[in-house]
Design a protein around this motif. Structure first.
Motif, PDB file in Angstrom:
ATOM      1  N   CYS A 251       2.717   7.231  -3.327  1.00  0.00           N
ATOM      2  CA  CYS A 251       1.618   6.090  -3.912  1.00  0.00           C
ATOM      3  C   CYS A 251       1.171   4.108  -3.871  1.00  0.00           C
ATOM      4  CB  CYS A 251       2.006   6.545  -5.359  1.00  0.00           C
ATOM      5  SG  CYS A 251       4.260   5.306  -5.767  1.00  0.00           S
ATOM      6  N   ASP A 252       0.513   4.057  -4.852  1.00  0.00           N
ATOM      7  CA  ASP A 252       0.429   3.028  -4.925  1.00  0.00           C
ATOM      8  C   ASP A 252       1.693   1.910  -5.538  1.00  0.00           C
ATOM      9  OD1 ASP A 252      -1.536   2.886  -2.892  1.00  0.00           O
ATOM     10  OD2 ASP A 252      -3.332   3.130  -4.438  1.00  0.00           O
ATOM     11  N   PHE A 253       1.637   0.939  -5.829  1.00  0.00           N
ATOM     12  CA  PHE A 253       2.768   0.371  -6.225  1.00  0.00           C
ATOM     13  C   PHE A 253       3.553  -1.042  -6.273  1.00  0.00           C
ATOM     14  CE2 PHE A 253       4.898   0.830  -2.731  1.00  0.00           C
ATOM     15  CZ  PHE A 253       6.646  -0.188  -2.490  1.00  0.00           C
ATOM     16  N   ARG A 254       3.352  -2.160  -7.212  1.00  0.00           N
ATOM     17  CA  ARG A 254       3.171  -3.096  -7.350  1.00  0.00           C
ATOM     18  C   ARG A 254       4.940  -3.916  -7.738  1.00  0.00           C
ATOM     19  NH1 ARG A 254      -1.077  -7.220  -9.963  1.00  0.00           N
ATOM     20  NH2 ARG A 254      -0.822  -5.888 -11.163  1.00  0.00           N
ATOM     21  N   ILE A 255       5.821  -4.690  -7.076  1.00  0.00           N
ATOM     22  CA  ILE A 255       6.756  -5.021  -7.454  1.00  0.00           C
ATOM     23  C   ILE A 255       6.147  -6.649  -7.709  1.00  0.00           C
ATOM     24  CG2 ILE A 255       9.215  -5.327  -7.427  1.00  0.00           C
ATOM     25  CD1 ILE A 255       9.219  -3.758  -5.155  1.00  0.00           C
ATOM     26  N   ALA A 256       7.188  -7.138  -9.255  1.00  0.00           N
ATOM     27  CA  ALA A 256       7.004  -8.547  -9.956  1.00  0.00           C
ATOM     28  C   ALA A 256       7.921  -8.846 -10.531  1.00  0.00           C
ATOM     29  CB  ALA A 256       5.817  -8.731 -11.018  1.00  0.00           C
ATOM     30  N   GLU A 257       8.745 -10.481  -9.680  1.00  0.00           N
ATOM     31  CA  GLU A 257      10.034 -10.424 -10.882  1.00  0.00           C
ATOM     32  C   GLU A 257      10.026 -11.384 -11.845  1.00  0.00           C
ATOM     33  OE1 GLU A 257      12.466 -12.241  -8.206  1.00  0.00           O
ATOM     34  OE2 GLU A 257      12.793 -10.461  -6.792  1.00  0.00           O
TER      35      GLU A 257
ATOM     36  N   GLU B   4      -2.963  -1.239 -15.611  1.00  0.00           N
ATOM     37  CA  GLU B   4      -3.451   0.237 -16.160  1.00  0.00           C
ATOM     38  C   GLU B   4      -3.101   0.766 -15.358  1.00  0.00           C
ATOM     39  OE1 GLU B   4      -8.177   0.400 -16.679  1.00  0.00           O
ATOM     40  OE2 GLU B   4      -7.751  -0.330 -18.390  1.00  0.00           O
ATOM     41  N   PRO B   5      -1.675   0.860 -15.210  1.00  0.00           N
ATOM     42  CA  PRO B   5      -0.732   1.493 -14.438  1.00  0.00           C
ATOM     43  C   PRO B   5      -0.895   3.043 -15.238  1.00  0.00           C
ATOM     44  CG  PRO B   5       0.545   0.553 -15.032  1.00  0.00           C
ATOM     45  CD  PRO B   5      -0.740  -0.273 -15.301  1.00  0.00           C
ATOM     46  N   ASP B   6      -0.870   4.170 -14.210  1.00  0.00           N
ATOM     47  CA  ASP B   6       0.188   5.354 -14.588  1.00  0.00           C
ATOM     48  C   ASP B   6       1.539   5.328 -15.505  1.00  0.00           C
ATOM     49  OD1 ASP B   6      -2.597   6.873 -13.892  1.00  0.00           O
ATOM     50  OD2 ASP B   6      -1.119   6.482 -12.194  1.00  0.00           O
ATOM     51  N   LEU B   7       2.759   4.058 -14.439  1.00  0.00           N
ATOM     52  CA  LEU B   7       3.655   4.110 -14.872  1.00  0.00           C
ATOM     53  C   LEU B   7       4.516   2.773 -14.619  1.00  0.00           C
ATOM     54  CD1 LEU B   7       6.321   5.940 -15.799  1.00  0.00           C
ATOM     55  CD2 LEU B   7       6.922   6.020 -13.257  1.00  0.00           C
ATOM     56  N   ILE B   8       5.325   2.362 -15.935  1.00  0.00           N
ATOM     57  CA  ILE B   8       5.135   0.787 -15.916  1.00  0.00           C
ATOM     58  C   ILE B   8       7.387   1.228 -15.657  1.00  0.00           C
ATOM     59  CG2 ILE B   8       6.027  -1.442 -16.794  1.00  0.00           C
ATOM     60  CD1 ILE B   8       3.300  -1.171 -17.757  1.00  0.00           C
ATOM     61  N   VAL B   9       7.764   0.575 -14.381  1.00  0.00           N
ATOM     62  CA  VAL B   9       8.951   0.004 -14.739  1.00  0.00           C
ATOM     63  C   VAL B   9      10.001  -0.591 -14.479  1.00  0.00           C
ATOM     64  CG1 VAL B   9      11.077   1.256 -12.919  1.00  0.00           C
ATOM     65  CG2 VAL B   9       8.776   2.850 -12.035  1.00  0.00           C
TER      66      VAL B   9
ATOM     67  N   LEU C  33       0.666   9.974 -10.844  1.00  0.00           N
ATOM     68  CA  LEU C  33       1.351   8.834 -10.073  1.00  0.00           C
ATOM     69  C   LEU C  33       0.852   8.792  -9.333  1.00  0.00           C
ATOM     70  CD1 LEU C  33       5.013   9.786 -10.912  1.00  0.00           C
ATOM     71  CD2 LEU C  33       4.078   8.491 -12.509  1.00  0.00           C
ATOM     72  N   LYS C  34      -0.610   7.637  -9.250  1.00  0.00           N
ATOM     73  CA  LYS C  34      -1.298   8.008  -8.508  1.00  0.00           C
ATOM     74  C   LYS C  34      -0.847   5.578  -8.141  1.00  0.00           C
ATOM     75  CE  LYS C  34      -4.529  10.636  -8.509  1.00  0.00           C
ATOM     76  NZ  LYS C  34      -6.649  10.710  -9.516  1.00  0.00           N
TER      77      LYS C  34
ATOM     78  N   PRO D 189       0.637  -1.078  -0.211  1.00  0.00           N
ATOM     79  CA  PRO D 189       0.207  -0.017   0.079  1.00  0.00           C
ATOM     80  C   PRO D 189       0.404   1.183  -0.060  1.00  0.00           C
ATOM     81  CG  PRO D 189       0.790  -0.640   2.282  1.00  0.00           C
ATOM     82  CD  PRO D 189       0.834  -1.991   1.556  1.00  0.00           C
ATOM     83  N   ALA D 190       0.269   2.369  -0.425  1.00  0.00           N
ATOM     84  CA  ALA D 190       0.504   3.537  -0.539  1.00  0.00           C
ATOM     85  C   ALA D 190       1.386   3.571   1.161  1.00  0.00           C
ATOM     86  CB  ALA D 190      -0.265   4.641  -0.973  1.00  0.00           C
ATOM     87  N   ALA D 191       2.333   4.679   0.999  1.00  0.00           N
ATOM     88  CA  ALA D 191       3.230   5.510   2.225  1.00  0.00           C
ATOM     89  C   ALA D 191       3.561   7.062   1.590  1.00  0.00           C
ATOM     90  CB  ALA D 191       4.165   4.647   2.820  1.00  0.00           C
ATOM     91  N   PRO D 192       2.664   7.150   2.315  1.00  0.00           N
ATOM     92  CA  PRO D 192       2.935   9.049   2.885  1.00  0.00           C
ATOM     93  C   PRO D 192       4.168   9.512   2.865  1.00  0.00           C
ATOM     94  CG  PRO D 192       2.036   8.630   4.153  1.00  0.00           C
ATOM     95  CD  PRO D 192       1.819   7.325   3.524  1.00  0.00           C
TER      96      PRO D 192
END
Length: 306
Positions: free
Chosen positions: A49-55, A72-77, A18-19, A5-8
């Motif tokens: 922001c909300d983020f998710r990490i996948a290997e 449907e993210p705003d950004l894919i890193v 960037l949500k 989850p997001a952390a301020p």
């Protein structure tokens, strides 16, 4: 796959929403390492922001990317090799999510062009805090996208030797180098720029507007047909083209093109954004003015960090 989850905390760039961020990491690529996912998670905890990490597992890359895009993210890193970065950017296209290709491969041509650094943590932080949207122009060669540079012809034969030297496999490097020298100049290709007549040459080098010193607008690819007298000269010129300003060499003449062709009796070796390929004996090149959207600092900020 971990969901966090997001952390301020630290502020994100005010220039791009960037949500939701998806992060895909190949821990076995280049200099990424097994702890990269944990490092990325710790870094991302500092942003609101909300983020998710996948290997990434190379055998299941498709499903992993399907999952990232379906969110449907705003950004894919992307923290992986040059080929994976190209794959994700090509899939996103000009209308998909923005992409942040971090340096995790061998040559890191696209990340270096966007962020001016080979440290993925620094690149990620600069994208998150200073990033603006860039519409990246590029090209295609027989359907394979490139966004920085492509080298078609004999200089590409030296890529395996260079990689063997990098990994300390000196005998293998010598064998690759000997093979490259033997094949260089033995079957020159014929190249056509726009509608000009075909000309024989050793290599066609193509630079995208992102790194070209001659183009200030995305109107085409900077191209040069190289036909020097010796092997050493052609390899030097091709490397200069991709990594510095080749216009300082009086023997090189460049022009802007939107399409080209290459033909040879045997498959033409190529380096496309740092990845070695054999795409066949007849190649079709075309300029793509809107290839994908990247999140990166303004060009002058990236240059300052080199």
């Amino acid at each position: 796959m971990t969901e966090t989850p997001a952390a301020p905390a630290r502020g994100l760039t005010p220039h791009f929403p960037l949500k939701r961020i998806e992060i895909v990491i190949n821990p076995r690529s280049g200099s990424v390492g097994a702890k990269a996912a944990l490092e990325a998670e710790a870094l991302m905890q500092g942003y609101a922001c909300d983020f998710r990490i996948a290997e990434l597992d190379p055998e299941r890359m498709g499903p992993t990317l399907d999952d990232a895009f379906s969110a449907e993210p705003d950004l894919i890193v992307v923290l992986a090799g040059d080929g994976t970065a190209r794959t994700v950017a090509a899939r996103a296209g000009p209308d998909g999510p923005a992409i942040a290709p971090l340096p995790g491969g061998t040559m890191n041509m696209l990340p270096r062009a966007l962020y001016g650094t080979t440290d993925w943590r620094q690149a990620l932080e600069s994208a998150l805090t200073e990033g603006v949207e860039h519409t990246v122009a590029g090209g295609e060669i027989n359907g394979e996208a490139f966004y920085v540079a492509a080298i078609l012809g004999s200089p590409a034969l030296w890529a395996p030797a260079r990689e063997a030297v990098r990994t300390g496999k000196l005998r293998l490097a010598w064998l690759y180098g000997r093979r490259a020298m033997r094949r260089a100049f033995s079957h020159r290709a014929r190249f056509q720029l726009e509608n000009d007549p075909f000309r024989r040459g050793e290599a066609l080098v193509l630079l995208s507007p992102m790194i070209s010193k001659a183009l200030d607008r995305p109107v085409g690819l900077e191209a040069a047909l190289l036909d020097p007298a010796g092997a050493r000269e052609v390899f030097h010129l091709a490397a200069t083209a991709a990594f510095s300003d080749w216009r300082h060499d009086p023997s090189v003449k460049t022009r802007t093109i939107t399409r080209a062709r290459a033909m040879a009796r045997r498959p033409i070796p190529a380096i496309i954004d740092g990845e070695t390929m054999h795409l066949g004996s007849e190649l079709q090149v075309k300029f793509v003015p809107r290839a994908f959207r990247a999140l990166a600092p303004k060009p002058e900020a990236a240059a300052d960090s080199v």
